[in-house]
Design a protein around this motif. Structure first.
Motif, PDB file in Angstrom:
ATOM      1  N   MET A 252     -49.323  46.494 -66.675  1.00 60.23           N
ATOM      2  CA  MET A 252     -48.716  45.927 -65.460  1.00 60.23           C
ATOM      3  C   MET A 252     -48.013  44.613 -65.764  1.00 60.23           C
ATOM      4  SD  MET A 252     -51.343  46.626 -62.296  1.00 60.23           S
ATOM      5  CE  MET A 252     -52.910  46.723 -63.158  1.00 60.23           C
ATOM      6  N   SER A 255     -44.826  45.393 -67.369  1.00 61.34           N
ATOM      7  CA  SER A 255     -43.912  45.984 -66.379  1.00 61.34           C
ATOM      8  C   SER A 255     -43.264  44.897 -65.530  1.00 61.34           C
ATOM      9  CB  SER A 255     -44.673  46.962 -65.479  1.00 61.34           C
ATOM     10  OG  SER A 255     -45.189  48.054 -66.212  1.00 61.34           O
ATOM     11  N   LEU A 256     -44.063  43.920 -65.124  1.00 61.02           N
ATOM     12  CA  LEU A 256     -43.542  42.815 -64.328  1.00 61.02           C
ATOM     13  C   LEU A 256     -42.512  42.005 -65.114  1.00 61.02           C
ATOM     14  CD1 LEU A 256     -43.526  40.920 -61.873  1.00 61.02           C
ATOM     15  CD2 LEU A 256     -45.559  39.793 -62.834  1.00 61.02           C
ATOM     16  N   THR A 259     -39.309  43.909 -65.498  1.00 59.46           N
ATOM     17  CA  THR A 259     -38.583  43.994 -64.233  1.00 59.46           C
ATOM     18  C   THR A 259     -37.884  42.677 -63.908  1.00 59.46           C
ATOM     19  OG1 THR A 259     -40.173  45.626 -63.396  1.00 59.46           O
ATOM     20  CG2 THR A 259     -38.819  44.487 -61.772  1.00 59.46           C
ATOM     21  N   ARG A 282     -40.079  40.867 -53.575  1.00 62.44           N
ATOM     22  CA  ARG A 282     -40.755  42.047 -54.127  1.00 62.44           C
ATOM     23  C   ARG A 282     -41.344  41.741 -55.502  1.00 62.44           C
ATOM     24  NH1 ARG A 282     -36.958  47.231 -52.853  1.00 62.44           N
ATOM     25  NH2 ARG A 282     -38.745  48.322 -53.746  1.00 62.44           N
ATOM     26  N   ALA A 283     -40.643  40.974 -56.310  1.00 61.84           N
ATOM     27  CA  ALA A 283     -41.177  40.570 -57.608  1.00 61.84           C
ATOM     28  C   ALA A 283     -42.406  39.680 -57.431  1.00 61.84           C
ATOM     29  CB  ALA A 283     -40.100  39.851 -58.418  1.00 61.84           C
ATOM     30  N   ASP A 285     -44.497  39.841 -54.924  1.00 63.18           N
ATOM     31  CA  ASP A 285     -45.590  40.735 -54.526  1.00 63.18           C
ATOM     32  C   ASP A 285     -46.166  41.458 -55.746  1.00 63.18           C
ATOM     33  OD1 ASP A 285     -45.334  40.039 -51.866  1.00 63.18           O
ATOM     34  OD2 ASP A 285     -44.046  41.747 -51.352  1.00 63.18           O
ATOM     35  N   MET A 286     -45.299  41.831 -56.679  1.00 60.88           N
ATOM     36  CA  MET A 286     -45.776  42.452 -57.924  1.00 60.88           C
ATOM     37  C   MET A 286     -46.663  41.486 -58.693  1.00 60.88           C
ATOM     38  SD  MET A 286     -42.295  44.334 -59.289  1.00 60.88           S
ATOM     39  CE  MET A 286     -43.037  44.830 -60.856  1.00 60.88           C
ATOM     40  N   SER A 326     -53.267  48.307 -57.551  1.00 60.25           N
ATOM     41  CA  SER A 326     -52.249  47.444 -58.159  1.00 60.25           C
ATOM     42  C   SER A 326     -51.329  48.242 -59.069  1.00 60.25           C
ATOM     43  CB  SER A 326     -52.912  46.318 -58.953  1.00 60.25           C
ATOM     44  OG  SER A 326     -53.558  45.394 -58.109  1.00 60.25           O
ATOM     45  N   VAL A 330     -47.361  48.182 -58.513  1.00 62.28           N
ATOM     46  CA  VAL A 330     -46.516  47.571 -59.547  1.00 62.28           C
ATOM     47  C   VAL A 330     -45.612  48.621 -60.182  1.00 62.28           C
ATOM     48  CG1 VAL A 330     -46.529  46.433 -61.802  1.00 62.28           C
ATOM     49  CG2 VAL A 330     -48.112  45.685 -60.010  1.00 62.28           C
ATOM     50  N   GLN A 333     -42.809  49.671 -57.665  1.00 61.43           N
ATOM     51  CA  GLN A 333     -41.819  48.605 -57.474  1.00 61.43           C
ATOM     52  C   GLN A 333     -40.956  48.432 -58.717  1.00 61.43           C
ATOM     53  OE1 GLN A 333     -41.316  46.953 -54.479  1.00 61.43           O
ATOM     54  NE2 GLN A 333     -42.764  48.517 -53.800  1.00 61.43           N
ATOM     55  N   ALA A 334     -41.587  48.540 -59.889  1.00 63.60           N
ATOM     56  CA  ALA A 334     -40.821  48.378 -61.128  1.00 63.60           C
ATOM     57  C   ALA A 334     -39.752  49.458 -61.251  1.00 63.60           C
ATOM     58  CB  ALA A 334     -41.765  48.428 -62.327  1.00 63.60           C
TER      59      ALA A 334
END
Length: 380
Positions: A252, A255-256, A259, A282-283, A285-286, A326, A330, A333-334
């Protein structure tokens, strides 16, 4: 409570991160996936040379005597790298059974080979209708002289095709769903009567469906009490759940980062799309979801040393719930923030989402563990 890493733990993190950053980029992973069994023997040897395969084993057994925190550090790094090599089935699961239930002879016969990288393991537990219930075992182990004869089928055995040794759960007595009458057996991967059907899984790893037909093993093949090994199985599987929680955090986190980097470089209407406030939200929130998962992964890691088995299991189940929630958020969203490219095989972000999805379903999905926590009256 102090969550800072010790000096030794920081050095371990730097060491494993350095190894994977230099040897395990996305292109290298593709090459490793094409090798026999779906992973790289040369990379496995590098992990051995770095001492990572011997971390959790006691110094008496040739290891380093590290604990759950060190395993968390390694698994998080493996998650970031999307490692294909069988660290979980060999070191965490196979090694876990040997550490927690193996005899002195079994430890001496297997642990040195794990540490030097010459032997890999697989945990053959899942059956056709068992779902996530560890006590649902129909594979049988019947006595024959001083030994045992094993018959049955196991499915989706990670590293099952390539493993040198299989750790097999089998019923020695009672009904299919009884808590008692379950044993754990060490079975050579090439034993007579063992047939395997290997295949790649959705996340790029490899698994196998394995059939045991009249497989004979000696009395020395049993780990722990062959009539009452469910508590041992539950403890080792909890160790594995804790490990994959840490792996998910690593996946995760990466991934964040990928992104956010994409938002900074992808342009639309002449500006980076990261300048749009709605995408920044949105980022953010991730990021919150990743940190929630990280805190619960740390909590589960501390729970590994709980003496009360129910307390440990409840803490691990709660962590698995948050990790599952999560990971789904994540990952989704990614993919969305990457747009169409996130759906292609060439983009690594989709591979992270696949791995996170498989982790969410390994040893119990979110709904399963949420039910476990609720049955215990909650976490507190």
């Amino acid at each position: 409570m102090d969550f800072d890493l010790s000096e030794e733990q920081r050095l371990l993190k730097e060491s494993v991160d350095g190894l994977l950053n230099s040897s395990y980029d996305f292109d290298s992973r593709k090459k490793y996936a094409a090798e026999k069994g779906g992973w790289s023997r040369s990379m496995w040897n590098k992990l051995a040379e770095q001492g990572l395969l011997g971390l959790p084993f006691s110094e008496d057994d040739g290891g380093f005597g590290a604990g759950a925190v060190e395993t968390m550090i390694v698994m998080e790094a493996l998650g970031k790298a999307l490692l294909l090599e069988p660290y979980l089935p060999t070191v965490v699961l196979g090694g876990g059974f040997l550490r927690r239930g193996g005899s002195a002879e079994q430890k001496a016969g297997h642990i040195p080979d794990i540490i030097e990288g010459s032997k890999t393991f697989a945990f053959a537990q899942l059956e056709k209708n068992s779902r996530y219930d560890l006590n649902d075992v129909s594979t049988s182990a019947k006595r024959k002289g001083d030994g045992w004869v094993i018959d049955g089928e196991k499915f989706v055995v990670l590293n099952g095709e390539a493993a040198d040794t299989l750790v097999v759960t089998a019923r020695t007595g009672g009904g299919q769903r009884d808590s008692s009458g379950i044993g754990v057996f060490l079975v050579p991967g090439n034993a007579n009567g063992v047939s395997k059907k290997g295949y790649p899984t959705q996340d790029g790893l490899h698994a196998a469906d394995i059939t045991f037909t009249g497989v004979e093993v000696g009395a020395d093949a049993t780990i722990g009490d062959p009539e009452d090994s469910l508590p041992l199985i539950e403890q080792v599987v909890d160790d594995a759940r804790i490990a994959i929680c840490a792996e998910a955090v690593g996946a995760m986190d990466e991934s964040l980062k990928s992104t956010v980097e994409y938002l900074k470089t992808r342009t639309q209407f002449g500006v980076p799309i990261g300048s749009f406030q709605v995408l920044q939200h949105r980022a953010a929130d991730m990021f919150v979801a990743v940190e929630q998962a990280r805190s619960m992964s740390m909590f589960a890691t501390m729970a590994a040393d709980f003496e009360d088995a129910k307390e440990r299991a409840n803490a691990v189940a709660a962590a698995k719930v948050q990790i599952g929630k999560s990971a789904k958020f994540v990952g989704q969203q990614a993919i969305q923030l990457h747009g169409g490219i996130g759906m292609t095989m060439e983009a690594k972000i989709g591979h992270y989402f696949k791995r996170l999805t498989m982790i969410e379903n390994t040893f119990g999905d979110t709904d399963y563990h949420l039910r476990r926590v609720s049955e215990q009256g909650g976490l507190v």
